[in-house]
Design a protein around this motif. Sequence first.
Motif, PDB file in Angstrom:
ATOM      1  N   GLU A 201       0.727  -1.046   0.161  1.00  0.00           N
ATOM      2  CA  GLU A 201       0.029  -0.107  -0.036  1.00  0.00           C
ATOM      3  C   GLU A 201       0.650   1.304   0.057  1.00  0.00           C
ATOM      4  N   GLN A 202       1.880   1.029  -0.682  1.00  0.00           N
ATOM      5  CA  GLN A 202       2.951   2.405  -0.564  1.00  0.00           C
ATOM      6  C   GLN A 202       2.425   3.485  -1.276  1.00  0.00           C
ATOM      7  N   LYS A 203       1.053   3.291  -1.936  1.00  0.00           N
ATOM      8  CA  LYS A 203       0.488   4.514  -2.211  1.00  0.00           C
ATOM      9  C   LYS A 203      -0.174   5.268  -1.343  1.00  0.00           C
ATOM     10  N   ARG A 204      -0.284   4.479  -0.110  1.00  0.00           N
ATOM     11  CA  ARG A 204      -0.971   5.445   1.055  1.00  0.00           C
ATOM     12  C   ARG A 204      -0.119   6.571   1.279  1.00  0.00           C
ATOM     13  N   SER A 205      -0.428   7.405   2.251  1.00  0.00           N
ATOM     14  CA  SER A 205       0.148   8.609   2.546  1.00  0.00           C
ATOM     15  C   SER A 205       1.434   8.189   3.065  1.00  0.00           C
ATOM     16  N   THR A 206       2.489   9.193   2.908  1.00  0.00           N
ATOM     17  CA  THR A 206       3.708   9.232   3.587  1.00  0.00           C
ATOM     18  C   THR A 206       3.873   9.275   4.918  1.00  0.00           C
ATOM     19  N   VAL A 208       1.334   8.313   6.931  1.00  0.00           N
ATOM     20  CA  VAL A 208       1.027   6.884   7.700  1.00  0.00           C
ATOM     21  C   VAL A 208       2.085   5.942   7.637  1.00  0.00           C
ATOM     22  N   ILE A 209       3.059   5.985   6.692  1.00  0.00           N
ATOM     23  CA  ILE A 209       4.085   4.948   6.537  1.00  0.00           C
ATOM     24  C   ILE A 209       5.122   5.564   7.641  1.00  0.00           C
ATOM     25  N   ALA A 210       5.341   6.829   7.637  1.00  0.00           N
ATOM     26  CA  ALA A 210       6.434   7.188   8.882  1.00  0.00           C
ATOM     27  C   ALA A 210       5.844   6.725  10.342  1.00  0.00           C
ATOM     28  N   PHE A 211       4.493   6.986  10.379  1.00  0.00           N
ATOM     29  CA  PHE A 211       4.009   6.583  11.684  1.00  0.00           C
ATOM     30  C   PHE A 211       4.266   4.903  12.000  1.00  0.00           C
ATOM     31  N   ALA A 212       4.130   4.317  10.977  1.00  0.00           N
ATOM     32  CA  ALA A 212       4.383   2.791  11.060  1.00  0.00           C
ATOM     33  C   ALA A 212       5.622   2.525  11.383  1.00  0.00           C
ATOM     34  N   VAL A 213       6.647   3.020  10.754  1.00  0.00           N
ATOM     35  CA  VAL A 213       8.099   2.979  10.755  1.00  0.00           C
ATOM     36  C   VAL A 213       8.576   3.319  12.166  1.00  0.00           C
ATOM     37  N   ILE A 214       7.973   4.571  12.781  1.00  0.00           N
ATOM     38  CA  ILE A 214       8.293   4.708  13.983  1.00  0.00           C
ATOM     39  C   ILE A 214       7.733   3.781  15.245  1.00  0.00           C
ATOM     40  N   GLY A 215       6.461   3.428  15.000  1.00  0.00           N
ATOM     41  CA  GLY A 215       5.911   2.512  15.742  1.00  0.00           C
ATOM     42  C   GLY A 215       6.667   1.162  16.032  1.00  0.00           C
TER      43      GLY A 215
END
Length: 484
Positions: A201-206, A208-215
């Motif tokens: 789902e890379q097309k999701r917003s950056t 959301v990805i950043a939060f996921a990585v931090i989490g």
Amino acid sequence: MLLNNCKKILFSIIILACSVILFAATTDLSVRFLDKANLAFEDNNIEDAYKYVNQALAVAKDKESQANVLYFAQTVYSVKLQNLLGNYDEMAFIDIQMNLEKYPNVENTKIKKLIKQIETEQANIAKAAEKAEVQAQRKIEAERFEAQQESLEAQTQAMKEQADAFKQQIEVTKTTQAEFKNALETGLKDMGNAFTESAKEQKRSTKVIAFAVIGIAIIILIVILLIIVLVRHGIKQQKIQQENYVQAFKMLAATQNQTNRIMLGGAVDLYGKGNLRIAGSSTWAPAQALPDVPYTEEDEEELKQLAIKCEEIGQKIDSVTGRKNNSKNVSEIVYKLSIQLGLPQGLAMLNFCAAMIYDAGFLGIDPDLLSSTTLSEEEKEAMKEHVNLAEKYLSFVPKKYWNVFEDAAMKHHENIDGTGYPKGLKGDEIPQIARLIRVAESYVSLSSRRSYRGAMDKESAVAALREQENLYDKDVVDVLEQIV
């Protein structure tokens, strides 16, 4: 001239008349004592009959009176001995023996047989008492050993339980680590799946990805911290369990060491630290003893080995002399006296060792002589030679201790007033160790049961020593009264 002859004749007549009167009076006196003895005997008063017949024996002079008195005396003596056979009285028995020595004609076959029966009965009583004492001591030692074994078993069981608990703790730790590992693997796998899904789902917003990585980073950090905490806690618990395990083994070793010391005997338990003095002085002030010798671990071990050897020889001496535990009892009292008199610990231990073998000379005496109940004057002199025979049994003693052992063996029969043997030493001429043994040996003898008499109590034994102040060091007797 004629007048002188008449005077002589008259004097002779007077002397003869006096003799006749005295003889008649003596004869009449013996008859009166004999009559009193008869009356007492008829009243069954044996004690008075015995007293009066002895008085009659003392004054009977003519053969007829002596014959009458002897016949009745044999009857009275026989009855008195029969009474003693059923109700023994040591002083009464000794009195009869003394009177029989004074009036040997009284003793007949029946009297001899009764005396022999009494002596045999008393010897059997003494042997039975000694046997009972031995059995009681063995029972005490068996109970003590059983208690030690139970204590050792209890400690072994406790150590085993601690070991099981430690093993169980290790198993729990392993299980916890395995569960944590599975949870970590599952979590990482889930995170990997989530990452893969997020990648799809890379097309999701950056954002959301950043939060996921931090989490994910935070979760990984938390997991790592948890791993570190759990590992450190496990290591700490293992260390505590290991220390408890080691401590349990130390306690077991200490207990076993104490048990071994008890089984070896009481001699080595008396050694302590301190300065060792070589003794030769006769005074009690420690400062006046010979110079100190460094008391190293080698010296301590040497004294221990010396004590063990002395204990072995002391048992041999007691065996040949028939005096049970005499060496042990005398040496323990000598040690206590030495400490109480202020002597150094090393010197007290040296005195303890020497006192165990002070009678080593008896090993060179004829065994038949040692077991004899009566000794002639010549045999008594031969017995005294034991003080000069000890030297050849002391060859194992180190030279630096030789003087103490020689003084103990050769001078323990010296008396304060100089009447002792073999040198007739007097007062301060007698070494310390010899005076200590003189008092200790006499006290042990008086307070021990013998086949010919019972044992004195402590107070009576000390009082008997005080009555013979010409034989014993008064200072030593004073200290003895404090420690017994």
